[in-house]
Design a protein around this motif. Structure first.
Motif, PDB file in Angstrom:
ATOM      1  N   SER A 169      -3.811  -6.083   1.040  1.00 29.96           N
ATOM      2  CA  SER A 169      -5.158  -6.264   0.489  1.00 29.96           C
ATOM      3  C   SER A 169      -5.259  -5.956  -0.997  1.00 29.96           C
ATOM      4  O   SER A 169      -6.177  -6.441  -1.672  1.00 29.96           O
ATOM      5  CB  SER A 169      -6.166  -5.402   1.255  1.00 29.96           C
ATOM      6  N   VAL A 170      -4.331  -5.131  -1.526  1.00 26.35           N
ATOM      7  CA  VAL A 170      -4.350  -4.776  -2.947  1.00 26.35           C
ATOM      8  C   VAL A 170      -2.914  -4.704  -3.465  1.00 26.35           C
ATOM      9  O   VAL A 170      -1.958  -4.573  -2.691  1.00 26.35           O
ATOM     10  CB  VAL A 170      -5.049  -3.418  -3.203  1.00 26.35           C
ATOM     11  N   TYR A 201       3.499  10.059   8.152  1.00 19.61           N
ATOM     12  CA  TYR A 201       3.080  11.455   8.195  1.00 19.61           C
ATOM     13  C   TYR A 201       2.990  12.069   6.802  1.00 19.61           C
ATOM     14  O   TYR A 201       2.900  13.290   6.659  1.00 19.61           O
ATOM     15  CB  TYR A 201       4.050  12.247   9.076  1.00 19.61           C
ATOM     16  N   THR A 202       3.010  11.227   5.792  1.00 14.75           N
ATOM     17  CA  THR A 202       2.857  11.691   4.412  1.00 14.75           C
ATOM     18  C   THR A 202       1.584  11.092   3.814  1.00 14.75           C
ATOM     19  O   THR A 202       0.934  10.250   4.410  1.00 14.75           O
ATOM     20  CB  THR A 202       4.056  11.261   3.551  1.00 14.75           C
ATOM     21  N   SER A 203       1.273  11.532   2.604  1.00 16.72           N
ATOM     22  CA  SER A 203       0.101  10.999   1.896  1.00 16.72           C
ATOM     23  C   SER A 203       0.502   9.868   0.953  1.00 16.72           C
ATOM     24  O   SER A 203      -0.256   9.526   0.043  1.00 16.72           O
ATOM     25  CB  SER A 203      -0.579  12.119   1.106  1.00 16.72           C
ATOM     26  N   SER A 204       1.664   9.262   1.179  1.00 13.86           N
ATOM     27  CA  SER A 204       2.202   8.260   0.266  1.00 13.86           C
ATOM     28  C   SER A 204       1.641   6.860   0.513  1.00 13.86           C
ATOM     29  O   SER A 204       2.366   5.864   0.469  1.00 13.86           O
ATOM     30  CB  SER A 204       3.731   8.232   0.375  1.00 13.86           C
ATOM     31  N   TRP A 205       0.337   6.777   0.760  1.00 13.77           N
ATOM     32  CA  TRP A 205      -0.277   5.490   1.084  1.00 13.77           C
ATOM     33  C   TRP A 205      -1.629   5.367   0.389  1.00 13.77           C
ATOM     34  O   TRP A 205      -2.366   6.344   0.254  1.00 13.77           O
ATOM     35  CB  TRP A 205      -0.484   5.367   2.593  1.00 13.77           C
ATOM     36  N   LEU A 206      -1.952   4.142  -0.036  1.00 16.24           N
ATOM     37  CA  LEU A 206      -3.275   3.882  -0.577  1.00 16.24           C
ATOM     38  C   LEU A 206      -4.297   3.827   0.565  1.00 16.24           C
ATOM     39  O   LEU A 206      -3.941   3.504   1.699  1.00 16.24           O
ATOM     40  CB  LEU A 206      -3.291   2.533  -1.301  1.00 16.24           C
ATOM     41  N   PRO A 207      -5.565   4.099   0.279  1.00 13.48           N
ATOM     42  CA  PRO A 207      -6.604   3.998   1.328  1.00 13.48           C
ATOM     43  C   PRO A 207      -7.054   2.554   1.543  1.00 13.48           C
ATOM     44  O   PRO A 207      -8.244   2.280   1.718  1.00 13.48           O
ATOM     45  CB  PRO A 207      -7.729   4.862   0.747  1.00 13.48           C
ATOM     46  N   LYS A 208      -6.107   1.638   1.530  1.00 18.96           N
ATOM     47  CA  LYS A 208      -6.366   0.218   1.696  1.00 18.96           C
ATOM     48  C   LYS A 208      -5.299  -0.362   2.620  1.00 18.96           C
ATOM     49  O   LYS A 208      -4.138   0.066   2.581  1.00 18.96           O
ATOM     50  CB  LYS A 208      -6.323  -0.518   0.358  1.00 18.96           C
ATOM     51  N   PRO A 209      -5.650  -1.367   3.422  1.00 22.99           N
ATOM     52  CA  PRO A 209      -4.652  -1.946   4.326  1.00 22.99           C
ATOM     53  C   PRO A 209      -3.586  -2.716   3.568  1.00 22.99           C
ATOM     54  O   PRO A 209      -3.855  -3.311   2.513  1.00 22.99           O
ATOM     55  CB  PRO A 209      -5.471  -2.876   5.215  1.00 22.99           C
ATOM     56  N   PRO A 210      -2.336  -2.701   4.060  1.00 19.93           N
ATOM     57  CA  PRO A 210      -1.268  -3.482   3.438  1.00 19.93           C
ATOM     58  C   PRO A 210      -1.665  -4.952   3.305  1.00 19.93           C
ATOM     59  O   PRO A 210      -2.232  -5.530   4.222  1.00 19.93           O
ATOM     60  CB  PRO A 210      -0.095  -3.306   4.406  1.00 19.93           C
ATOM     61  N   LEU A 257      -5.238 -13.824  -5.530  1.00 19.61           N
ATOM     62  CA  LEU A 257      -6.483 -13.243  -5.014  1.00 19.61           C
ATOM     63  C   LEU A 257      -6.324 -11.796  -4.556  1.00 19.61           C
ATOM     64  O   LEU A 257      -7.287 -11.203  -4.055  1.00 19.61           O
ATOM     65  CB  LEU A 257      -7.008 -14.102  -3.850  1.00 19.61           C
ATOM     66  N   ILE A 258      -5.122 -11.233  -4.689  1.00 22.07           N
ATOM     67  CA  ILE A 258      -4.907  -9.827  -4.326  1.00 22.07           C
ATOM     68  C   ILE A 258      -5.143  -8.981  -5.575  1.00 22.07           C
ATOM     69  O   ILE A 258      -4.363  -9.033  -6.527  1.00 22.07           O
ATOM     70  CB  ILE A 258      -3.489  -9.596  -3.784  1.00 22.07           C
ATOM     71  N   PRO A 259      -6.204  -8.195  -5.609  1.00 21.32           N
ATOM     72  CA  PRO A 259      -6.530  -7.437  -6.826  1.00 21.32           C
ATOM     73  C   PRO A 259      -5.632  -6.220  -7.007  1.00 21.32           C
ATOM     74  O   PRO A 259      -5.076  -5.688  -6.042  1.00 21.32           O
ATOM     75  CB  PRO A 259      -7.972  -7.007  -6.588  1.00 21.32           C
ATOM     76  N   SER A 278       0.817  -1.229   0.000  1.00 27.81           N
ATOM     77  CA  SER A 278       0.000   0.000   0.000  1.00 27.81           C
ATOM     78  C   SER A 278       0.842   1.266   0.000  1.00 27.81           C
ATOM     79  O   SER A 278       0.320   2.360   0.236  1.00 27.81           O
ATOM     80  CB  SER A 278      -1.000   0.021   1.166  1.00 27.81           C
ATOM     81  N   ILE A 279       2.149   1.154  -0.279  1.00 22.32           N
ATOM     82  CA  ILE A 279       2.990   2.334  -0.429  1.00 22.32           C
ATOM     83  C   ILE A 279       2.793   2.890  -1.830  1.00 22.32           C
ATOM     84  O   ILE A 279       2.935   2.174  -2.822  1.00 22.32           O
ATOM     85  CB  ILE A 279       4.472   1.992  -0.191  1.00 22.32           C
TER      86      ILE A 279
END
Length: 425
Positions: free
Chosen positions: A182-183, A171-180, A327-329, A136-137
């Motif tokens: 899961s995608v 502390y940055t926005s460098s992340w997807l709105p999904k848990p590590p 199974l990880i989309p 999710s990075i």
């Protein structure tokens, strides 16, 4: 596709007499490359023990004219570099220095720079997630492009650790709105973070580790492998980077989107070639290793030969195994990919599986940086591998990548069929 090509760019027509008549001819490959705006390319076909085919096409440098040389021309490998990261990590796994499913903070040993998803702090970031692009990075692309610097200047601005801890932290926005976990989302910084773990666990810079622990055992001349321009005694051995601009808008896309690269046209008239000066970036493990096609072929043979002197066959199998059983989309909130003409992709460790237009599966890695477009593939039987390295660009215009991908498939798939049939005889 129309292609304006003056006589100085025409390729010499020669015939590789060792190649079966069932293989695509050199002339046909040259025509395909010309039609796809590829100045120069190196193509190698290998099995576990031998080079079955190697041909150089076109230009290492357009001005002054210089031919591609399979052995001497040094390419910037772009994201094919990531396959070295998985190899290095699996060497540490074999030594029981790291575990693929342990939180990487135990290895980074940075109490002031812990890496975790700000919205899912209990979901650990592991080497398996980093290498399979499921951490999710997601560092903003504009940040990544803004870190390109001419020459070796990027290495003077920040270390690998500094650039990663700056851009990959909670502390940055460098992340997807999904848990590590899961995608899947292709992440240059995630891959480089895995390389930083190698640095921390060995107390050796990642590029030096690759030279000593991967290249040397494969009997590759480490003076002809590097990431910095300063690593090479003769910079003229490094293949020059080019793009082809059909009109002024293509040039403007370069000068406005990546002004740091100082891209210049060969002439004021369009269409024209664009010269892209040699460059670097601080998160180098993900895409900046440089070597010849022939050197890279030894690395690919190691992979086909189930690790050879570098890894165990068990580690090669682990790298090839699809993480999450398929199974990880892919992360695609806007359904952009559902209508795109792209191959089905499943991630292993750095390597990934793609089903191509012949409906066969290949384990591979491609690579693209400004002025370079590459592909390294192995068939599903794990018997034949193909390397395609070029100084073509697939960034501008936006549809160039898909067009070039189709052209490369039209060259590579017949080569697989040719040499697979030769092995059956």
């Amino acid at each position: 596709m129309a292609y304006l090509y003056v006589c100085v760019f025409l390729f010499i027509l020669t015939v590789n007499k060792s190649v079966s008549s069932n293989c695509p001819s050199r002339q046909w490959i040259e025509e395909s490359l010309n039609n796809s705006y590829v100045p120069g390319a190196a193509i190698i076909v290998v099995n576990a023990t031998h080079i079955l085919y190697e041909e150089a096409f076109g230009y290492h440098s357009l001005l002054p004219p210089k031919w591609i040389d399979i052995e001497r021309s040094i390419f910037t490998l772009a994201s094919i570099s990531k396959t070295f990261i998985a190899t290095a990590v699996m060497q540490l796994v074999e030594q029981e220095l790291v575990d693929l499913d342990t939180d990487i903070n135990q290895y980074l040993l940075e109490p002031d720079h812990r890496i975790f998803h700000p919205n899912y702090p209990t979901y650990s970031i592991t080497l398996r997630k980093l290498l399979s692009h499921s951490s999710s990075i997601a560092v903003d692309e504009n940040i990544q492009l803004g870190l390109y610097r001419l020459g070796d200047a990027s290495f003077e601005e920040a270390t690998l650790a500094e650039i990663l801890f700056k851009n990959v932290n909670p502390y940055t926005s460098s992340w997807l709105p999904k848990p590590p976990g899961s995608v899947s989302f292709y992440s240059n910084y995630g891959s480089s973070l895995a390389a930083l773990v190698v640095e921390r666990m060995t107390n050796v810079s990642f590029d030096q580790y690759v030279k000593e622990k991967i290249m040397k055992p494969l009997q590759i001349d480490i003076t002809q492998v590097g990431v910095r321009l300063a690593d090479f005694t003769n910079r003229e051995d490094i293949v020059k980077h080019y793009a082809y601009a059909l009109n002024a808008s293509h040039l403007n896309a370069w000068t406005e989107g990546m002004p740091e690269l100082n891209v210049t046209p060969f002439s004021n008239n369009f269409p024209t070639w664009l010269n892209i000066p040699l460059f670097g970036f601080s998160a180098y493990p993900a895409g900046l290793f440089r070597m010849s096609a022939q050197s890279l072929s030894r690395f690919l043979q190691m992979f086909i030969n189930n690790g050879s002197t570098v890894l165990s066959s068990r580690s090669i199998a682990e790298m090839k195994l699809v993480v999450g059983n398929g199974l990880i989309p892919l992360y695609d909130p806007d359904n952009i990919l559902s209508t795109a003409d792209i191959p089905q992709t499943n991630f292993g460790l750095s390597w990934y599986w793609q089903t191509l237009s012949d409906r066969h599966r290949y384990i591979c890695h491609s690579g693209s940086v400004p002025g370079s477009r590459h592909w390294m593939l192995v068939n599903e039987q794990h018997s034949i591998g193909i390397i395609f390295l070029s100084n073509a660009d697939s960034n501008v215009p936006n549809d160039r990548s898909r067009q070039l991908h189709k052209s490369l498939e039209s060259i590579i798939l017949p080569l697989f069929r040719c040499f697979e049939s030769e092995m059956i005889k």
